[in-house]
Design a protein around this motif. Sequence first.
Motif, PDB file in Angstrom:
ATOM      1  N   VAL A   1      51.963  48.337  56.566  1.00  0.00           N
ATOM      2  CA  VAL A   1      50.831  47.643  57.189  1.00  0.00           C
ATOM      3  C   VAL A   1      51.172  47.180  58.607  1.00  0.00           C
ATOM      4  O   VAL A   1      50.417  47.399  59.544  1.00  0.00           O
ATOM      5  CB  VAL A   1      50.407  46.449  56.305  1.00  0.00           C
ATOM      6  CG1 VAL A   1      49.496  45.501  57.047  1.00  0.00           C
ATOM      7  CG2 VAL A   1      49.727  46.964  55.042  1.00  0.00           C
ATOM      8  N   SER A   2      52.323  46.558  58.754  1.00  0.00           N
ATOM      9  CA  SER A   2      52.728  46.083  60.083  1.00  0.00           C
ATOM     10  C   SER A   2      54.233  45.874  60.066  1.00  0.00           C
ATOM     11  O   SER A   2      54.849  45.916  58.998  1.00  0.00           O
ATOM     12  CB  SER A   2      52.042  44.754  60.424  1.00  0.00           C
ATOM     13  OG  SER A   2      52.578  43.722  59.616  1.00  0.00           O
ATOM     14  N   HIS A   3      54.816  45.648  61.230  1.00  0.00           N
ATOM     15  CA  HIS A   3      56.257  45.409  61.295  1.00  0.00           C
ATOM     16  C   HIS A   3      56.644  44.240  60.409  1.00  0.00           C
ATOM     17  O   HIS A   3      57.619  44.294  59.664  1.00  0.00           O
ATOM     18  CB  HIS A   3      56.710  45.118  62.736  1.00  0.00           C
ATOM     19  CG  HIS A   3      57.004  46.364  63.503  1.00  0.00           C
ATOM     20  ND1 HIS A   3      56.280  46.767  64.599  1.00  0.00           N
ATOM     21  CD2 HIS A   3      57.954  47.310  63.316  1.00  0.00           C
ATOM     22  CE1 HIS A   3      56.767  47.910  65.052  1.00  0.00           C
ATOM     23  NE2 HIS A   3      57.774  48.261  64.295  1.00  0.00           N
TER      24      HIS A   3
ATOM     25  N   PHE B   1      51.148  58.150  49.900  1.00  0.00           N
ATOM     26  CA  PHE B   1      49.963  58.233  50.747  1.00  0.00           C
ATOM     27  C   PHE B   1      49.025  59.360  50.358  1.00  0.00           C
ATOM     28  O   PHE B   1      48.085  59.659  51.072  1.00  0.00           O
ATOM     29  CB  PHE B   1      50.392  58.383  52.214  1.00  0.00           C
ATOM     30  CG  PHE B   1      51.202  57.221  52.695  1.00  0.00           C
ATOM     31  CD1 PHE B   1      52.591  57.277  52.695  1.00  0.00           C
ATOM     32  CD2 PHE B   1      50.584  56.047  53.107  1.00  0.00           C
ATOM     33  CE1 PHE B   1      53.352  56.187  53.108  1.00  0.00           C
ATOM     34  CE2 PHE B   1      51.326  54.961  53.523  1.00  0.00           C
ATOM     35  CZ  PHE B   1      52.716  55.021  53.523  1.00  0.00           C
ATOM     36  N   GLU B   2      49.323  59.956  49.219  1.00  0.00           N
ATOM     37  CA  GLU B   2      48.467  61.090  48.836  1.00  0.00           C
ATOM     38  C   GLU B   2      47.181  60.607  48.194  1.00  0.00           C
ATOM     39  O   GLU B   2      47.164  59.693  47.412  1.00  0.00           O
ATOM     40  CB  GLU B   2      49.214  62.013  47.872  1.00  0.00           C
ATOM     41  CG  GLU B   2      49.914  63.143  48.614  1.00  0.00           C
ATOM     42  CD  GLU B   2      51.264  63.493  47.982  1.00  0.00           C
ATOM     43  OE1 GLU B   2      51.358  63.374  46.751  1.00  0.00           O
ATOM     44  OE2 GLU B   2      52.172  63.893  48.711  1.00  0.00           O
TER      45      GLU B   2
ATOM     46  N   GLY C   1      45.770  49.691  45.233  1.00  0.00           N
ATOM     47  CA  GLY C   1      44.973  50.888  45.471  1.00  0.00           C
ATOM     48  C   GLY C   1      44.431  51.016  46.880  1.00  0.00           C
ATOM     49  O   GLY C   1      43.733  51.980  47.177  1.00  0.00           O
ATOM     50  N   LYS C   2      44.772  50.082  47.745  1.00  0.00           N
ATOM     51  CA  LYS C   2      44.234  50.150  49.103  1.00  0.00           C
ATOM     52  C   LYS C   2      45.202  50.875  50.034  1.00  0.00           C
ATOM     53  O   LYS C   2      46.416  50.779  49.886  1.00  0.00           O
ATOM     54  CB  LYS C   2      43.989  48.737  49.645  1.00  0.00           C
ATOM     55  CG  LYS C   2      43.003  47.915  48.844  1.00  0.00           C
ATOM     56  CD  LYS C   2      41.642  47.949  49.494  1.00  0.00           C
ATOM     57  CE  LYS C   2      40.583  47.091  48.849  1.00  0.00           C
ATOM     58  NZ  LYS C   2      40.711  46.690  47.490  1.00  0.00           N
ATOM     59  N   SER C   3      44.636  51.537  51.009  1.00  0.00           N
ATOM     60  CA  SER C   3      45.461  52.165  52.022  1.00  0.00           C
ATOM     61  C   SER C   3      45.915  51.077  53.004  1.00  0.00           C
ATOM     62  O   SER C   3      45.311  50.003  53.050  1.00  0.00           O
ATOM     63  CB  SER C   3      44.650  53.211  52.778  1.00  0.00           C
ATOM     64  OG  SER C   3      43.670  52.564  53.581  1.00  0.00           O
ATOM     65  N   PRO C   4      46.943  51.384  53.816  1.00  0.00           N
ATOM     66  CA  PRO C   4      47.367  50.391  54.802  1.00  0.00           C
ATOM     67  C   PRO C   4      46.222  49.957  55.724  1.00  0.00           C
ATOM     68  O   PRO C   4      46.110  48.774  56.048  1.00  0.00           O
ATOM     69  CB  PRO C   4      48.461  51.119  55.586  1.00  0.00           C
ATOM     70  CG  PRO C   4      49.001  52.128  54.627  1.00  0.00           C
ATOM     71  CD  PRO C   4      47.833  52.538  53.788  1.00  0.00           C
ATOM     72  N   GLU C   5      45.372  50.906  56.101  1.00  0.00           N
ATOM     73  CA  GLU C   5      44.244  50.566  56.993  1.00  0.00           C
ATOM     74  C   GLU C   5      43.324  49.558  56.319  1.00  0.00           C
ATOM     75  O   GLU C   5      42.858  48.598  56.950  1.00  0.00           O
ATOM     76  CB  GLU C   5      43.418  51.805  57.363  1.00  0.00           C
ATOM     77  CG  GLU C   5      44.157  52.846  58.189  1.00  0.00           C
ATOM     78  CD  GLU C   5      45.037  53.758  57.350  1.00  0.00           C
ATOM     79  OE1 GLU C   5      46.066  54.212  57.863  1.00  0.00           O
ATOM     80  OE2 GLU C   5      44.723  54.000  56.157  1.00  0.00           O
TER      81      GLU C   5
END
Lengths: 157, 381
Positions: free
Chosen positions: B35-37, A156-157, A124-128
């Motif tokens: 997240v990253s490469h 990503f929605e 449930g976490k975003s990449p950030e």
Amino acid sequence: MSTEERRIVVLRSSDEEIFEVDIDVASESQTIKHSIEDDDSGRVIPVPNVDGHTLAKVIEYCKKHVETPRSDDRDAQDALRAWDTEYMKIDQNTLFELILAANYLNIKGLLDLTCQTVADMIKGKSPEEIRAMFNIKNDFTPQEEEDIRKENQWAFE
Amino acid sequence: MELGKDFLDSLDIDTSVKVLMYLDDPCDVVRVGSVSHFWRDFVISNSVCKQLCLRLFPQLSSLVRVVDITDRAGMPAEAGSSRSIEWEHEDREHKIYASLAWGLTSSEVSDCISEAISASSTDNYPEESIHNTLEPMDRVGRRASYWSSSGQRNPAVPEKLTYKLVSDFCVVTEISVQPFQAFFQAYSPIYSAKAVRFRMGHQLFSDDSDSDQIMEGTQPADNQFVWTYTSPEFPMAQENSLQKFKLPQPVLCIGGFLQIELLGRVQTQEMDGLFYICVAHVQVVGRSLSPVFVAEILDPSGKFILKYNPKAKFSAPCAGEDHPDQVHGTPTVAPEIVHRQVRGWEQILNLLRGNLGVGAYDFDDEHHESDDEELAVQFIP
């Protein structure tokens, strides 16, 4: 060796800490179990990859799971799961040391639990948010990030 | 705030893969890949999306390969080719499996039956044919709408109802069956079965046009189909209600055919003392993955390839009008009579002959002089 019913095994962590552990508890680790089977002389078993702090935590897990009888009882299962959840309230560093230890000592239940815990942290976490949590640098260019988002927009929605 | 650790980098590959295998939502997997490469490369080179699909839908084990139909770059990498070609292949696969994972788990859910194919037996054809099970009401106008098996002395004799789904590549989540209560018979008996079981699979013929050859009302040769999935048995209640049978896990039906097995009879007909099973309505709920994904079965065992069309969109399946990719030989019926492509020619003829058939129009009493038998609402022995 004593003729007591409960046999004790002595474990030594990487930082020279000594732990006296029931043989049943120690045998939760397949690695230690094989080690005992190979050499039953009662000497100290070194655990070089695991420090005292982590080994204590591992032993805590093994003890609880050995003491808890296997049962189909829903309440008993829930109680054990609740214990596992409390047990997993640890800092990230300990968590990863625990994963490495469970892997080296070959303790399936603990490895499953720790891996599941990490996965739960990601869900449930975003990449950030994932980057922030695990201190990962974002090495994508803005264009690359844009392309990745477009590729699977629904995620990503 | 504690300083986190890039675990993907510090743990061994097997353990890292193990962690990612606990993610069961494709959104999470895709986000991890952004997240990253390093994380992206890890997700791609370890086929995490593909593993997710296989875990959630073991039926995919028969999948030989996926093909992007818009990909003009050519064939997948051959063994032993350079790392960059292999990488491109893995990257393409990742995209396809990510889309597949989403389609399998999150695309829109709706009715999945396209047509009724055949029943193992039918007491009075076509009045009590399997087509009636696609009608949600147990009566239309004054006429009861249900399928009836033939009568049996032995209550253990099972029956099978076979249906075609809206596409050859469908996830089925739930199947509902409503047994028929003969409201016009004394004591209104309910002709349910003891239990139901479901099978899914494909037709033995690879040619679509052969589906026409399955004659209505005739016994389906069981060797016409290969059933690659069989559900557990579900007990059925002797109740006049649309009973929902939720599959333990959603199941991917590869080939587009579904069979309902009705096991064990519980109700005899007073008039002849024989056991019958009658069904008023059948409903299959799920997700169709066509036209984005189209399955092509390669051999009788069910090995198949998936053709992926990235330009298409996952649409809500609707049996009938605007489904351009459906290729079935069944005739389209005038909308004022039916809403779905479910009626065979025999029933249309019945309707045109003036028999009171299954139609959504008001029945006028004046019409019944010529066809007295059909119009009296009774259980036809």
